[in-house]
Design an enzyme around this catalytic site. Structure first.
Site, short mmCIF file in Angstrom:
data_model
loop_
_atom_site.label_atom_id
_atom_site.label_comp_id
_atom_site.label_asym_id
_atom_site.label_seq_id
_atom_site.Cartn_x
_atom_site.Cartn_y
_atom_site.Cartn_z
N CYS A 80 0.78 -1.24 0.00
CA CYS A 80 0.00 0.00 0.00
C CYS A 80 0.81 1.29 0.00
CB CYS A 80 -0.92 0.02 1.22
SG CYS A 80 -2.01 -1.41 1.37
N HIS A 138 -2.03 7.13 4.68
CA HIS A 138 -0.95 6.14 4.75
C HIS A 138 0.38 6.63 4.16
CE1 HIS A 138 0.07 1.54 4.63
NE2 HIS A 138 0.44 2.13 5.76
#
Length: 476
Positions: A80, A138
């Site tokens: 990710c 993130h």
């Protein structure tokens, strides 16, 4: 005499100001809106336009049916956070040492996206765009990494890599005091303020995305809709579970329901664009940040080998579609493209200046999609996984994989062996040598990782699986 000159100058400056303002408004009205819809850990074969049979995705498919299906669409990494760092900067993230999933360290200014890398939001703001991100960030938890300090005007979401979906599970108000595992339970941030959610999180994100579009309908805008679904924990509301009574496997059923929730949200976004008369001049991208972790979330990568975190095709070949009705016809595009191309394409159509000393690794795809340029956008695509000592190089139809300090080399003909089952390295040493040379030259342009990653957090590695299983049980 002096009064006349003074009045003339005032009149002249007023005319110039009005002319300049009118010209800028004219330019802005012609600039397209940009929406990037990114899912998290979605399987390659889990959308209709890639052949899904058990999970209907009619709204996601609208983007493909009215635009471009990229059959060979890749992200720049297979997990990710580095993948998102590549997308948001348009550059291979290994160039600036971003090769690991970030740890939750709100007091560490070095944990996350470097300040000297320009995000897509930052450069679009310079030419008059209003910018928003809904969902997963993130890219660092320190205040300097916060979306509002990286070019976004509005943020509604969570800073970490994953999150619970039901409001009753979000019991921690301040994410700064939370542990790595506890970040999954934190309240959602609206800009810098923690707020309580009242709906299933995917629905909440979709609603906020639609609201942002409504508010910005008169201005050019960039909206990054960054769903955390269908990333674990596998949690779905009854509304979506009821659509999949035909799926017997409980894990797959919940995953399908989570994908369906995303599809509903995509439909709401597309419908809002149509209602406001914005759909013709809005670029809409849809993709996943990496391949599906099939055993973890019951995703399906179809014919592709392996999944998330791998350097085989299942790791970073993802569902990828693009729509811009005003400019681009419907088509299936089979040459390899990259998530890095989003930045380059958007920068070109929005007429954004790029820093010459930090060139983009993506390509402006518009000439390729309109047929002006009939060659491949990319002759070569790369991945390096520093901690695993792995590389992949796609050049033309061939793919090189190296392992264990390059002592093991594999070659696959992707045109005839999409599932990467037939290693032809021994039969084609000349292909091995050519692609390995490309790998070496590219690697010489990179730096080592600049921060420790999530894999270096022993507590996370040892407890994550058990904690997520407990959370799944609590949500039922």
């Amino acid at each position: 005499m002096e009064n006349n000159i003074y009045k003339f100058l005032i009149l002249l400056f007023s005319v110039l100001f009005v002319t300049s303002t009118t010209a800028q408004r004219s330019i802005n009205s012609q600039r397209p809106n940009i929406i990037v819809i990114m899912t998290d850990d979605l399987g390659y074969a889990d959308v209709g336009f890639n052949g899904s049979k058990d999970i209907p995705t009619p709204n996601i498919d609208r983007i493909a049916q009215q635009g471009v299906v990229f059959t060979n669409g890749y992200t720049s990494y297979s997990v990710c956070s580095p993948s998102r760092a590549g997308f948001i900067t348009g550059r291979y993230q290994q160039r600036f040492g971003y090769e690991r999933n970030v740890q939750h360290r709100p007091n560490d200014p070095n944990m996350g996206l470097p300040q000297d890398e320009k995000t897509l939001a930052e450069v679009l703001k310079k030419v008059g765009y209003n910018t928003g991100i809904i969902g997963k960030w993130h890219l660092g938890n320190h205040i300097s990494k916060h979306p509002l300090n990286r070019g976004f005007d509005y943020f509604y979401g969570h800073l970490g890599g994953g999150h619970m979906y039901f409001p009753k599970l979000l019991t921690i108000k301040d994410s700064r005091t939370a542990s790595e595992l506890e970040t999954y339970r934190t309240w959602i941030l609206e800009n810098h303020t923690p707020v309580k959610t009242t709906k299933y999180l995917t629905d909440e994100f979709s609603e906020k995305a639609v609201s942002f579009i409504e508010q910005q309908k008169s201005n050019p805008f960039f909206l990054f809709v960054s769903y955390n679904a269908p990333h674990t924990p596998l949690q779905a509301s009854e509304k979506y579970l009821q659509r999949f009574t035909h799926i017997e496997d409980k894990k797959r059923k919940t995953y399908a329901a989570m994908v369906s929730a995303v599809d509903d949200g995509v439909g709401e976004i597309l419908n809002k664009l149509k209602t406001l008369g914005l759909e013709e001049n809005t670029l809409v991208y849809f993709l996943s940040d990496n391949g599906g972790p099939e055993h973890r979330n019951a995703s399906d990568n179809g014919p592709l080998r392996a999944g998330k975190s791998s350097i085989y095709e299942g790791g970073n070949r993802v569902p990828f579609a693009f729509r811009w009705p005003q400019k681009i016809p419907q088509m299936v595009y089979r040459y390899p493209v990259s998530a890095l191309d989003i930045y380059s394409t958007v920068a070109a159509v929005a007429e954004v200046p790029i820093e010459y000393h930090k060139p983009l690794d993506g390509k402006n795809l518009i000439p390729f999609l309109t047929g002006v340029n009939k060659s491949r956008p990319h002759q070569t695509l790369f991945i390096r996984k520093f901690d695993d000592d792995l590389f992949s190089v796609i050049h033309g139809d061939y793919k090189l994989i190296t392992k264990k300090s390059n002592k093991i080399k594999e070659i696959y003909d992707l045109n005839n062996d999409l599932s990467e089952q037939n290693n032809i390295a021994k039969e084609h040493p000349e292909i091995v040598a050519k692609l390995d040379s490309l790998r070496i030259n590219w690697n010489n342009e990179l730096i080592d990782p600049v921060f420790l990653g999530l894999i270096h957090t022993e507590m996370w590695k040892n407890r994550k699986k058990k904690t997520l299983e407990n959370n799944n049980h609590e949500s039922k």
